[in-house]
Design a protein around this motif. Structure first.
Motif, PDB file in Angstrom:
ATOM      1  N   ARG A 110       5.954  -2.329  11.790  1.00 22.11           N
ATOM      2  CA  ARG A 110       5.721  -2.627  10.380  1.00 22.11           C
ATOM      3  C   ARG A 110       4.583  -3.645  10.296  1.00 22.11           C
ATOM      4  O   ARG A 110       4.461  -4.532  11.137  1.00 22.11           O
ATOM      5  N   VAL A 112       2.439  -6.559   8.311  1.00 17.19           N
ATOM      6  CA  VAL A 112       2.373  -7.614   7.290  1.00 17.19           C
ATOM      7  C   VAL A 112       0.995  -8.256   7.375  1.00 17.19           C
ATOM      8  O   VAL A 112       0.498  -8.540   8.470  1.00 17.19           O
ATOM      9  N   THR A 129      -5.318  -6.765   2.087  1.00 21.27           N
ATOM     10  CA  THR A 129      -4.438  -6.171   1.071  1.00 21.27           C
ATOM     11  C   THR A 129      -3.778  -4.887   1.576  1.00 21.27           C
ATOM     12  O   THR A 129      -3.035  -4.254   0.826  1.00 21.27           O
ATOM     13  N   ARG A 130      -4.015  -4.510   2.824  1.00 20.21           N
ATOM     14  CA  ARG A 130      -3.511  -3.233   3.334  1.00 20.21           C
ATOM     15  C   ARG A 130      -2.143  -3.322   4.003  1.00 20.21           C
ATOM     16  O   ARG A 130      -1.611  -2.306   4.461  1.00 20.21           O
ATOM     17  N   GLU A 132       1.849  -3.485   4.652  1.00 23.28           N
ATOM     18  CA  GLU A 132       3.014  -2.949   3.942  1.00 23.28           C
ATOM     19  C   GLU A 132       3.666  -4.031   3.099  1.00 23.28           C
ATOM     20  O   GLU A 132       4.293  -3.754   2.074  1.00 23.28           O
ATOM     21  N   ARG A 133       3.547  -5.257   3.529  1.00 24.55           N
ATOM     22  CA  ARG A 133       3.854  -6.424   2.720  1.00 24.55           C
ATOM     23  C   ARG A 133       2.665  -7.367   2.821  1.00 24.55           C
ATOM     24  O   ARG A 133       2.100  -7.558   3.903  1.00 24.55           O
ATOM     25  N   LEU A 152      -3.919  -2.671  -5.362  1.00 18.69           N
ATOM     26  CA  LEU A 152      -2.808  -3.353  -4.686  1.00 18.69           C
ATOM     27  C   LEU A 152      -1.554  -3.304  -5.541  1.00 18.69           C
ATOM     28  O   LEU A 152      -1.538  -3.791  -6.675  1.00 18.69           O
ATOM     29  N   ASP A 153      -0.510  -2.706  -5.008  1.00 13.37           N
ATOM     30  CA  ASP A 153       0.770  -2.605  -5.704  1.00 13.37           C
ATOM     31  C   ASP A 153       1.427  -3.979  -5.750  1.00 13.37           C
ATOM     32  O   ASP A 153       1.693  -4.578  -4.711  1.00 13.37           O
ATOM     33  N   ARG A 156       4.241  -4.951  -3.394  1.00 11.73           N
ATOM     34  CA  ARG A 156       4.042  -5.229  -1.967  1.00 11.73           C
ATOM     35  C   ARG A 156       3.764  -6.704  -1.703  1.00 11.73           C
ATOM     36  O   ARG A 156       3.705  -7.122  -0.548  1.00 11.73           O
ATOM     37  N   GLU A 158       4.512 -10.669  -1.605  1.00 12.34           N
ATOM     38  CA  GLU A 158       5.603 -11.628  -1.490  1.00 12.34           C
ATOM     39  C   GLU A 158       4.989 -13.031  -1.505  1.00 12.34           C
ATOM     40  O   GLU A 158       4.171 -13.361  -0.643  1.00 12.34           O
ATOM     41  N   LEU A 366      11.714  -5.409   6.589  1.00 13.32           N
ATOM     42  CA  LEU A 366      10.787  -4.328   6.917  1.00 13.32           C
ATOM     43  C   LEU A 366      11.241  -3.562   8.159  1.00 13.32           C
ATOM     44  O   LEU A 366      11.179  -2.322   8.208  1.00 13.32           O
TER      45      LEU A 366
END
Length: 369
Positions: A110, A112, A129-130, A132-133, A152-153, A156, A158, A366
């Motif tokens: 995963r 980050v 910005t890529r 997963e978090r 950027l969602d 995603r 934190e 994650l």
């Protein structure tokens, strides 16, 4: 047990680097395996003494040759069976992303990405910005990313504020009597003065000229103030320092300003100050020194932007002033100097344990457990 790999350019000094050690130590304490890839540096022995494993790779060098590390890193991820990657800088992020995306989806750890500053807005910076978090250190930085990277969602991102060790920084801390005796002997000009500290390197960003405006305003208001510039001067910034010294002499402020140079006892200096300034002309993503001062119970006067504005809004609203309003700042400090000092909120949740617990929570969520 999860295997977590943090990637940073080097481990010489700095807030990102200190955070890497803090997270590594917390991972080990929680029963996980902590791995760090960097070019090395003076913090490596401390990292390893805390139980993390260090791998020396020149992964932060801004050169096309650094991409030669993509294949070795991909193999490293397989061999070490890494569960989570947390990459904290742009060049290492490009290498890590290419290594990660080249793996079959079923084999990928995963990913980050951690954003610690208001980087220039371009394709090079967009790599952060890529993840997963995407972890940011302040709400201001979260807003900055969303406004400049519309793809950027928000889900995603934190926000995990950096934290400090409240066992080291708390309102009850007092310097030792030996330290106090040496301090008073070294800086006798501070006796009986309202001492204001501006911590940070001698660079234009930190707002030294604004601090001189504030000091002049205090002189005009008959406040016996003395301003301490606590920080070293990079050889490349000598011209800026000379500008400062010329202004100090021209305005007759020389008896009221002291350059301490680089110090290793900033905690003690903050603790004995009457007030601390945080007046960077550009917003800071977080502002660790500001939080340290507030946690020591010292009133901070700071510009109301970036991470410093967020800290003051929660811990000392009376300390926030608009950017550049130096006379308003002088009015505020003159009031405090008369005995009307505000007291920062304590306790607070901007502590090291909270930062580490929330960061490890991101990794565990994650990686599934």
């Amino acid at each position: 047990m999860k295997r977590v790999l943090q990637i940073v350019p080097a481990l010489e000094s700095g807030g990102v680097e200190r955070g890497t050690l803090e997270i590594g130590q917390a991972l080990v304490a929680a029963g996980h395996r902590s791995l760090v890839v960097s070019a090395g540096g003076r913090m490596v022995p401390e990292l390893e003494a805390q139980g993390s494993e260090h791998f020396a790779w020149p992964i932060g060098k801004k050169s096309p040759w650094t991409f030669r590390l993509v294949r070795p890193l991909r193999q490293f991820l397989r061999e070490q069976r890494v569960d989570v990657i947390d990459v904290r800088s742009r060049m290492p992020a490009w290498v890590a992303w290419k290594a990660w995306s080249g793996l079959p989806p079923s084999e990928r750890p995963r990913l980050v990405t951690s954003v610690h500053g208001f980087n220039s807005v371009n394709r090079y910076s967009a790599i952060l910005t890529r993840g997963e978090r995407v972890v940011t250190v302040s709400e201001s930085l979260r807003s900055f990313l969303l406004s400049h990277y519309p793809h950027l969602d928000p889900g995603r991102i934190e926000v995990i504020h950096r934290g400090i060790d409240i066992g080291e920084y708390h309102p009850g801390f007092l310097p030792s009597s030996d330290w106090m005796a040496l301090w008073e002997k070294t800086f006798p000009q501070l006796a009986g003065r309202y001492t204001i500290v501006l911590p940070g390197r001698i660079t234009r960003l930190k707002g030294h000229f604004d601090a001189l405006d504030i000091l002049q305003g205090l002189q005009d208001r008959n406040v016996p103030a003395h301003l301490l510039f606590v920080g070293g001067t990079d050889p490349r910034k000598e011209n800026y320092r000379r500008e400062l010294e010329s202004r100090i002499l021209a305005d007759g402020l020389a008896p009221h300003v002291t350059f301490t140079g680089q110090r290793t006892d900033l905690r003690e200096i903050l603790a004995i100050s009457n007030a601390v300034l945080s007046i960077s002309t550009q917003p800071e993503s977080f502002g660790r020194t500001t939080l340290e001062a507030l946690s020591l119970g010292r009133p901070v006067l700071g510009y109301d932007h970036g991470g410093v504005g967020e800290q003051l809004a929660e811990l000392l609203p009376e300390g926030a002033i608009p950017v550049g309003k130096t006379q308003q700042a002088a009015d505020r400090l003159a009031k405090w100097a008369k005995g009307d000092n505000p007291i920062p909120r304590w306790p607070h949740a901007w502590d090291l344990d909270t930062m580490c617990r929330r960061t490890i929570g991101v990794y565990e969520n994650l990686a599934g457990g």
